[in-house]
Design an enzyme around this catalytic site. Structure first.
Site, PDB file in Angstrom:
ATOM      1  N   PRO A  30      -3.398   5.089   2.352  1.00 28.18           N
ATOM      2  CA  PRO A  30      -3.676   5.441   3.733  1.00 28.18           C
ATOM      3  C   PRO A  30      -5.087   5.060   4.167  1.00 28.18           C
ATOM      4  O   PRO A  30      -6.074   5.510   3.598  1.00 28.18           O
ATOM      5  CB  PRO A  30      -3.467   6.956   3.771  1.00 28.18           C
ATOM      6  CG  PRO A  30      -2.709   7.273   2.533  1.00 28.18           C
ATOM      7  CD  PRO A  30      -3.170   6.272   1.534  1.00 28.18           C
ATOM      8  N   GLU A  31      -5.142   4.222   5.187  1.00 30.04           N
ATOM      9  CA  GLU A  31      -6.389   3.897   5.856  1.00 30.04           C
ATOM     10  C   GLU A  31      -6.333   4.590   7.224  1.00 30.04           C
ATOM     11  O   GLU A  31      -5.455   5.418   7.451  1.00 30.04           O
ATOM     12  CB  GLU A  31      -6.525   2.366   5.981  1.00 30.04           C
ATOM     13  CG  GLU A  31      -6.358   1.653   4.633  1.00 30.04           C
ATOM     14  CD  GLU A  31      -6.432   0.136   4.718  1.00 30.04           C
ATOM     15  OE1 GLU A  31      -7.190  -0.371   5.557  1.00 30.04           O
ATOM     16  OE2 GLU A  31      -5.728  -0.528   3.942  1.00 30.04           O
ATOM     17  N   LYS A  53     -11.087   8.805   6.935  1.00 27.54           N
ATOM     18  CA  LYS A  53      -9.763   8.893   6.317  1.00 27.54           C
ATOM     19  C   LYS A  53      -9.420  10.334   5.953  1.00 27.54           C
ATOM     20  O   LYS A  53      -8.466  10.575   5.214  1.00 27.54           O
ATOM     21  CB  LYS A  53      -9.689   7.997   5.076  1.00 27.54           C
ATOM     22  CG  LYS A  53      -9.851   6.502   5.384  1.00 27.54           C
ATOM     23  CD  LYS A  53      -9.921   5.651   4.134  1.00 27.54           C
ATOM     24  CE  LYS A  53     -10.296   4.203   4.482  1.00 27.54           C
ATOM     25  NZ  LYS A  53     -10.559   3.396   3.273  1.00 27.54           N
ATOM     26  N   ARG A  89      -0.509   9.150  -7.889  1.00 29.97           N
ATOM     27  CA  ARG A  89      -1.609   8.860  -8.823  1.00 29.97           C
ATOM     28  C   ARG A  89      -2.617   9.996  -8.980  1.00 29.97           C
ATOM     29  O   ARG A  89      -3.588   9.846  -9.727  1.00 29.97           O
ATOM     30  CB  ARG A  89      -2.300   7.551  -8.409  1.00 29.97           C
ATOM     31  CG  ARG A  89      -1.398   6.355  -8.672  1.00 29.97           C
ATOM     32  CD  ARG A  89      -1.958   5.073  -8.103  1.00 29.97           C
ATOM     33  NE  ARG A  89      -3.089   4.567  -8.852  1.00 29.97           N
ATOM     34  CZ  ARG A  89      -3.697   3.421  -8.572  1.00 29.97           C
ATOM     35  NH1 ARG A  89      -3.295   2.693  -7.556  1.00 29.97           N
ATOM     36  NH2 ARG A  89      -4.704   3.017  -9.291  1.00 29.97           N
ATOM     37  N   ARG A 148     -11.640  -6.304  -5.138  1.00 28.54           N
ATOM     38  CA  ARG A 148     -10.339  -6.026  -4.529  1.00 28.54           C
ATOM     39  C   ARG A 148      -9.574  -7.306  -4.293  1.00 28.54           C
ATOM     40  O   ARG A 148     -10.161  -8.353  -4.008  1.00 28.54           O
ATOM     41  CB  ARG A 148     -10.513  -5.315  -3.170  1.00 28.54           C
ATOM     42  CG  ARG A 148     -11.553  -4.235  -3.167  1.00 28.54           C
ATOM     43  CD  ARG A 148     -11.196  -3.132  -4.142  1.00 28.54           C
ATOM     44  NE  ARG A 148      -9.906  -2.567  -3.809  1.00 28.54           N
ATOM     45  CZ  ARG A 148      -9.711  -1.690  -2.852  1.00 28.54           C
ATOM     46  NH1 ARG A 148     -10.720  -1.256  -2.140  1.00 28.54           N
ATOM     47  NH2 ARG A 148      -8.520  -1.226  -2.603  1.00 28.54           N
TER      48      ARG A 148
END
Length: 293
Positions: free
Chosen positions: A2-3, A58, A125, A278
């Site tokens: 989620p951004e 966020k 996670r 990334r």
DNA sequence: CACTTGACCTGTCCGC
DNA sequence: TGCGGACAGGTCAAGT
């Protein structure tokens, strides 16, 4: 996952669903997800009404009438899914099947409301977290001193972006845009998409960017975020909104997860390369590094 | 200071 | 079919 657009989408959904309800019970299946003591539960959480649901960067915040707020960070795989007492939103709702599977093995915390509805905090996670924080602290700008401005705020001009980027003149633009102290809310997907739209190479150092680059970048960031919010965000793997719906932005993505596919602008093949740690997607043909300043 | 790496975790995918 | 390794959208601490 989620951004900003995903957290914003969850916030809008949750706000309508939980405002006015009160928390009656909380089931914590993974204690590291929500470190809270019995005293705090009794005094500041249970039987307190939800006044509002907000987002900053966020973070998602549920304000309670105890003057405390539940604060959530979903990190990579967090979900917040609301399910009413009979596990339905209405006949034929597309996500009824998903909702019937909850709780599942990724469920870490369950909030149960006075109307018997449940809010599932799922997080495969286990990177995400929930905290209970005085609401007054959240409205104090000190709390967010390590967060850059909101990219969709009216006060966020291209000049503000320029000034903030300039604090990192020798860093790659990809790394700087991921840095939450520079600007809030962007993550890997929207940085790659914004840079493509701006025709800026992710390896470009900030001091090589022209003023025009930054004007275009500013417009691109807002355009990409607004489009994603209008489409309910991006679902790559895990993300769903408060009702369990997936987001559809990635159908319109130009570079993210498009390696070895033709660039929609120039037909050159999109490449994927590790930049700033990334996976980074870009078109090496039309996202050129600026030569002149 | 800029930048990289590793850590936090689980699940999936890919090659052997 | 099984196994090992790489990788995944976020962030932080520690190291170079």
């Amino acid at each position: 996952m989620p951004e900003l657009p995903e957290v914003e989408t969850i916030k809008r959904g949750l706000k309508d669903l939980v405002t006015g309800l009160s928390v009656k019970e909380v089931v914590i299946k993974n204690h590291k997800s929500f470190l809270i003591d019995e005293n705090t539960k009794e005094l500041f959480l249970f039987n307190h009404k939800v006044l509002d649901v907000k987002r900053r960067a966020k973070l998602l915040m549920i304000n309670l009438d105890s003057d405390y707020s539940l604060v959530f960070h979903l990190k990579m795989t967090g979900q917040l899914v609301y399910v009413n007492h009979n596990y339905r939103f209405g006949a034929g709702h597309p996500t009824d099947s998903l909702i019937h599977q909850l709780p599942d093995k990724s469920t870490r915390v369950i909030f149960i409301f006075n109307n018997k509805a449940k809010l599932f905090f799922n997080d495969q996670r286990k990177f995400g977290w929930i905290k209970i924080i005085p609401t007054a602290l959240l409205t104090d700008k000190d709390f967010f001193k390590y967060h850059g401005p909101e990219p969709l705020d009216l006060l966020f001009s291209s000049d503000v972006l320029y000034q903030r980027l300039l604090k990192h003149p020798n860093s790659k633009i990809k790394a700087v845009l991921l840095n939450q102290t520079v600007l809030s809310g962007l993550g890997n997907i929207y940085v790659d998409e914004s840079l493509w739209m701006s025709k800026i190479n992710p390896l470009t150092t900030v001091n090589r960017l022209t003023e025009k680059n930054i004007v275009v970048l500013h417009r691109s960031i807002q355009s990409v975020l607004n489009k994603s919010i209008s489409l309910g965000g991006s679902t790559d793997r895990n993300y769903v909104d408060a009702k369990g719906n997936k987001g559809s932005y990635l159908k319109f993505a130009n570079v993210f997860r498009k390696e070895n596919q033709p660039c929609p602008r120039c037909s050159n093949l999109i490449v994927k390369q590790k930049i700033a740690g990334r996976g980074t997607h870009f078109c090496p043909n039309c996202q050129k590094i600026e030569i002149e300043k």
